[in-house]
Design a protein around this motif. Structure first.
Motif, PDB file in Angstrom:
ATOM      1  N   HIS A 175       0.842  -1.194   0.000  1.00  0.00           N
ATOM      2  CA  HIS A 175       0.000   0.000   0.000  1.00  0.00           C
ATOM      3  C   HIS A 175       0.880   1.248   0.000  1.00  0.00           C
ATOM      4  O   HIS A 175       1.785   1.388   0.816  1.00  0.00           O
ATOM      5  N   PRO A 176       0.639   2.209  -0.930  1.00  0.00           N
ATOM      6  CA  PRO A 176       1.449   3.429  -0.951  1.00  0.00           C
ATOM      7  C   PRO A 176       1.190   4.288   0.288  1.00  0.00           C
ATOM      8  O   PRO A 176       0.044   4.506   0.681  1.00  0.00           O
ATOM      9  N   LEU A 177       2.272   4.778   0.906  1.00  0.00           N
ATOM     10  CA  LEU A 177       2.171   5.626   2.093  1.00  0.00           C
ATOM     11  C   LEU A 177       2.640   7.052   1.819  1.00  0.00           C
ATOM     12  O   LEU A 177       2.629   7.888   2.715  1.00  0.00           O
ATOM     13  N   LEU A 178       3.058   7.311   0.582  1.00  0.00           N
ATOM     14  CA  LEU A 178       3.490   8.644   0.188  1.00  0.00           C
ATOM     15  C   LEU A 178       3.015   8.906  -1.234  1.00  0.00           C
ATOM     16  O   LEU A 178       3.277   8.104  -2.138  1.00  0.00           O
ATOM     17  N   GLN A 179       2.305  10.010  -1.438  1.00  0.00           N
ATOM     18  CA  GLN A 179       1.846  10.342  -2.779  1.00  0.00           C
ATOM     19  C   GLN A 179       3.024  10.794  -3.637  1.00  0.00           C
ATOM     20  O   GLN A 179       3.960  11.435  -3.159  1.00  0.00           O
ATOM     21  N   LYS A 180       2.984  10.448  -4.927  1.00  0.00           N
ATOM     22  CA  LYS A 180       4.144  10.654  -5.807  1.00  0.00           C
ATOM     23  C   LYS A 180       4.591  12.114  -5.881  1.00  0.00           C
ATOM     24  O   LYS A 180       5.785  12.393  -5.974  1.00  0.00           O
TER      25      LYS A 180
END
Length: 274
Positions: free
Chosen positions: A114-119
């Motif tokens: 799961h991504p925890l930082l937006q690009k």
């Protein structure tokens, strides 16, 4: 002489294995007084992250001001920072308050994917947070994102560390947990341009949730106790290796490490001579 005081600036892990919870457990185990500035909340367990919720930036500001008004914080670390606005808020606050050396753990993806930082926040980390870092502790995929280059061998690891140092980080640790081989080897580039490797036997287990948080928070704790940077990194490697070796069993997915384990003696330090 007050008790050594440290703060973690990160997201909460409701499952207790990573994030703020892992940091505070590590602080306690290493005998420093730990505080927290919450940047985001997550609903997660050992199987993954189900939801995440950012804390308003105005409340992040309030937490910084509150701690600065009362405590003598000697070291700090960052973890999950969620998005561009929250990275900027943390970076701005860190310029305004004296919390000692900052360890930047550029958390991007949870153990379950799961991504925890937006690009869009990556560039803000590079320009606003990395220049304030006493040390940065990316794993191999995070180092590739931050440097924009593939890392496939020792030479490319060394080059990536030098690139991160040129961005402003005084010391760089590129963790080798995502590499192949019988040992997990971390590469450390210090402020004086000297470097060394830390190796430990790779343990076959799925219970490695929160290893990066635990490692970086242990460095933070040791710095607050006036250890040198090299001493702090070696202790942190022994701490996280012990936490994996003396495993615990909770949940049904990627379980956490054991924060009350003893320091491992299975660590090898190798100086690198250019």
């Amino acid at each position: 002489m007050q008790t050594p005081q440290v703060v973690t600036i990160a997201g909460s892990d409701s499952g207790g294995g990573a994030g703020i919870q892992a940091d505070l457990k590590t602080f306690q185990a290493r005998k420093v007084f730990g505080m927290s500035i919450l940047v985001a909340l997550t609903a997660q367990n050992t199987q993954g992250v189900q939801e995440s919720l950012p804390i308003p930036c105005s409340f992040i500001n309030a937490q910084f001001a509150s701690l600065a008004d009362d405590f003598q914080i000697q070291a700090a670390k960052t973890g999950m920072l969620f998005d561009q606005d929250h990275v900027q808020a943390v970076a701005d606050n860190y310029r305004n308050f004296s919390f000692g050396p900052l360890i930047v753990d550029p958390v991007m993806v949870a153990k379950g994917g799961h991504p925890l930082l937006q690009k869009e926040a990556i560039q803000t980390i590079k320009t606003e947070l990395v220049p304030q870092a006493y040390a940065i502790t990316p794993n191999l995929p995070e180092a590739e994102v931050l440097t924009g280059s593939k890392i496939r061998n020792k030479e490319e690891i060394s080059k990536a560390a030098a690139t991160l140092q040129k961005m402003g980080a005084r010391n760089v640790i590129i963790k080798g947990g995502h590499s192949d081989g019988k040992e997990a080897t971390d590469f450390v580039l210090m402020e004086d341009k000297s470097s060394f490797q830390l190796s430990a036997p790779r343990i076959q287990t799925k219970n490695t949730h929160g290893t990066g948080d635990t490692f970086s928070s242990c460095i933070t704790a040791e710095l607050a106790k006036n250890s040198t940077f090299k001493e702090a990194v070696i202790i942190a490697k022994k701490f996280i290796q012990g936490a994996i070796e003396e495993g615990i069993s909770v949940g049904s997915g990627h379980g956490p490490t054991n924060h009350w384990a003893k320091l491992s003696e299975e660590i090898t330090v190798k100086e690198i001579v250019e």
